[in-house]
Design a protein around this motif. Structure first.
Motif, PDB file in Angstrom:
ATOM      1  N   GLU A   1     -33.406 -29.952   3.043  1.00  0.00           N
ATOM      2  CA  GLU A   1     -32.564 -30.035   4.371  1.00  0.00           C
ATOM      3  C   GLU A   1     -32.965 -28.864   5.175  1.00  0.00           C
ATOM      4  O   GLU A   1     -32.652 -29.200   6.441  1.00  0.00           O
ATOM      5  N   ALA A   2     -33.108 -27.670   4.825  1.00  0.00           N
ATOM      6  CA  ALA A   2     -33.521 -26.701   5.765  1.00  0.00           C
ATOM      7  C   ALA A   2     -34.644 -26.910   6.479  1.00  0.00           C
ATOM      8  O   ALA A   2     -34.819 -26.763   7.557  1.00  0.00           O
ATOM      9  N   LEU A   3     -35.617 -27.702   5.701  1.00  0.00           N
ATOM     10  CA  LEU A   3     -36.984 -28.150   6.318  1.00  0.00           C
ATOM     11  C   LEU A   3     -36.598 -28.938   7.412  1.00  0.00           C
ATOM     12  O   LEU A   3     -37.025 -28.781   8.552  1.00  0.00           O
ATOM     13  N   VAL A   4     -35.755 -29.971   7.237  1.00  0.00           N
ATOM     14  CA  VAL A   4     -35.458 -31.135   8.297  1.00  0.00           C
ATOM     15  C   VAL A   4     -34.906 -30.432   9.409  1.00  0.00           C
ATOM     16  O   VAL A   4     -35.238 -30.745  10.719  1.00  0.00           O
TER      17      VAL A   4
ATOM     18  N   TYR B   1     -37.992 -35.404  12.173  1.00  0.00           N
ATOM     19  CA  TYR B   1     -38.331 -35.226  10.746  1.00  0.00           C
ATOM     20  C   TYR B   1     -37.138 -35.649   9.865  1.00  0.00           C
ATOM     21  O   TYR B   1     -36.014 -35.115  10.095  1.00  0.00           O
ATOM     22  N   SER B   2     -37.525 -36.548   9.102  1.00  0.00           N
ATOM     23  CA  SER B   2     -36.342 -36.903   8.290  1.00  0.00           C
ATOM     24  C   SER B   2     -36.295 -36.479   6.815  1.00  0.00           C
ATOM     25  O   SER B   2     -37.177 -35.677   6.121  1.00  0.00           O
ATOM     26  N   LEU B   3     -34.968 -36.660   6.380  1.00  0.00           N
ATOM     27  CA  LEU B   3     -34.832 -36.008   4.837  1.00  0.00           C
ATOM     28  C   LEU B   3     -35.907 -36.897   3.918  1.00  0.00           C
ATOM     29  O   LEU B   3     -36.639 -36.080   3.086  1.00  0.00           O
TER      30      LEU B   3
ATOM     31  N   ASP C   1     -38.998 -37.708   4.661  1.00  0.00           N
ATOM     32  CA  ASP C   1     -40.460 -37.032   5.039  1.00  0.00           C
ATOM     33  C   ASP C   1     -40.217 -35.781   4.374  1.00  0.00           C
ATOM     34  O   ASP C   1     -41.326 -35.397   3.648  1.00  0.00           O
ATOM     35  N   ALA C   2     -39.158 -34.875   4.304  1.00  0.00           N
ATOM     36  CA  ALA C   2     -39.321 -33.659   3.522  1.00  0.00           C
ATOM     37  C   ALA C   2     -39.063 -33.754   2.115  1.00  0.00           C
ATOM     38  O   ALA C   2     -40.002 -32.948   1.387  1.00  0.00           O
ATOM     39  N   GLU C   3     -38.468 -34.623   1.560  1.00  0.00           N
ATOM     40  CA  GLU C   3     -38.671 -34.816   0.044  1.00  0.00           C
ATOM     41  C   GLU C   3     -39.909 -35.419  -0.229  1.00  0.00           C
ATOM     42  O   GLU C   3     -40.362 -34.915  -1.342  1.00  0.00           O
ATOM     43  N   ARG C   4     -40.667 -36.358   0.435  1.00  0.00           N
ATOM     44  CA  ARG C   4     -41.816 -36.595   0.147  1.00  0.00           C
ATOM     45  C   ARG C   4     -42.976 -35.602   0.014  1.00  0.00           C
ATOM     46  O   ARG C   4     -43.568 -35.363  -0.786  1.00  0.00           O
ATOM     47  N   TRP C   5     -42.959 -34.650   1.062  1.00  0.00           N
ATOM     48  CA  TRP C   5     -43.828 -33.515   1.342  1.00  0.00           C
ATOM     49  C   TRP C   5     -43.686 -32.600   0.019  1.00  0.00           C
ATOM     50  O   TRP C   5     -44.607 -32.098  -0.515  1.00  0.00           O
ATOM     51  N   LEU C   6     -42.316 -32.333  -0.136  1.00  0.00           N
ATOM     52  CA  LEU C   6     -41.941 -31.534  -1.306  1.00  0.00           C
ATOM     53  C   LEU C   6     -42.300 -31.817  -2.636  1.00  0.00           C
ATOM     54  O   LEU C   6     -42.661 -31.182  -3.272  1.00  0.00           O
ATOM     55  N   SER C   7     -42.009 -33.133  -2.856  1.00  0.00           N
ATOM     56  CA  SER C   7     -42.428 -33.790  -3.976  1.00  0.00           C
ATOM     57  C   SER C   7     -43.957 -33.544  -4.469  1.00  0.00           C
ATOM     58  O   SER C   7     -44.410 -33.119  -5.623  1.00  0.00           O
ATOM     59  N   ARG C   8     -44.821 -33.576  -3.338  1.00  0.00           N
ATOM     60  CA  ARG C   8     -46.402 -33.288  -3.411  1.00  0.00           C
ATOM     61  C   ARG C   8     -46.694 -32.070  -3.500  1.00  0.00           C
ATOM     62  O   ARG C   8     -47.515 -31.512  -4.243  1.00  0.00           O
ATOM     63  N   SER C   9     -45.828 -31.036  -2.691  1.00  0.00           N
ATOM     64  CA  SER C   9     -46.316 -29.540  -2.644  1.00  0.00           C
ATOM     65  C   SER C   9     -45.859 -28.792  -3.837  1.00  0.00           C
ATOM     66  O   SER C   9     -46.294 -28.136  -4.392  1.00  0.00           O
ATOM     67  N   VAL C  10     -44.421 -29.465  -4.504  1.00  0.00           N
ATOM     68  CA  VAL C  10     -44.084 -28.623  -5.560  1.00  0.00           C
ATOM     69  C   VAL C  10     -44.352 -29.435  -6.779  1.00  0.00           C
ATOM     70  O   VAL C  10     -44.877 -28.524  -7.884  1.00  0.00           O
ATOM     71  N   GLY C  11     -44.780 -30.502  -6.877  1.00  0.00           N
ATOM     72  CA  GLY C  11     -45.394 -31.105  -8.130  1.00  0.00           C
ATOM     73  C   GLY C  11     -44.464 -31.270  -9.222  1.00  0.00           C
ATOM     74  O   GLY C  11     -43.271 -31.260  -8.800  1.00  0.00           O
ATOM     75  N   GLN C  12     -45.141 -30.877 -10.260  1.00  0.00           N
ATOM     76  CA  GLN C  12     -44.040 -31.182 -11.715  1.00  0.00           C
ATOM     77  C   GLN C  12     -43.836 -29.629 -11.956  1.00  0.00           C
ATOM     78  O   GLN C  12     -43.311 -29.438 -13.119  1.00  0.00           O
ATOM     79  N   THR C  13     -43.739 -28.768 -11.059  1.00  0.00           N
ATOM     80  CA  THR C  13     -43.232 -27.174 -11.547  1.00  0.00           C
ATOM     81  C   THR C  13     -41.811 -27.214 -11.552  1.00  0.00           C
ATOM     82  O   THR C  13     -41.224 -28.086 -10.970  1.00  0.00           O
TER      83      THR C  13
END
Length: 75
Positions: A36-39, A59-61, A63-75
């Protein structure tokens, strides 16, 4: 030189350490809770998007969730 990267070709990098720049600025690896802060920040102005054309505007929620899921990965 190869083909340009498409949005779906992006792969996550290893997490970065937390860096304290000053009392007001700390850089740390993104977390899923940051969506939400990213959006909010990326929609404050279109200035950012003039230089970073791969970032959608507005930029939508999603978009943010998709980018974060790739950036954060499985950590």
């Amino acid at each position: 030189l190869g083909k340009p990267l498409e949005r779906d070709d992006w792969t996550p990098v290893d997490p970065v350490p937390t860096l304290v720049i000053s009392d007001e600025i700390t850089l740390e690896h993104p977390q899923r809770e940051d969506a939400e802060a990213l959006v909010t920040r990326l929609n404050e102005t279109d200035e950012f998007h003039r230089f970073m054309t791969s970032v959608p505007y507005p930029y939508s929620l999603f978009d943010a969730e998709r980018w974060l899921s790739r950036s954060v990965g499985q950590t």
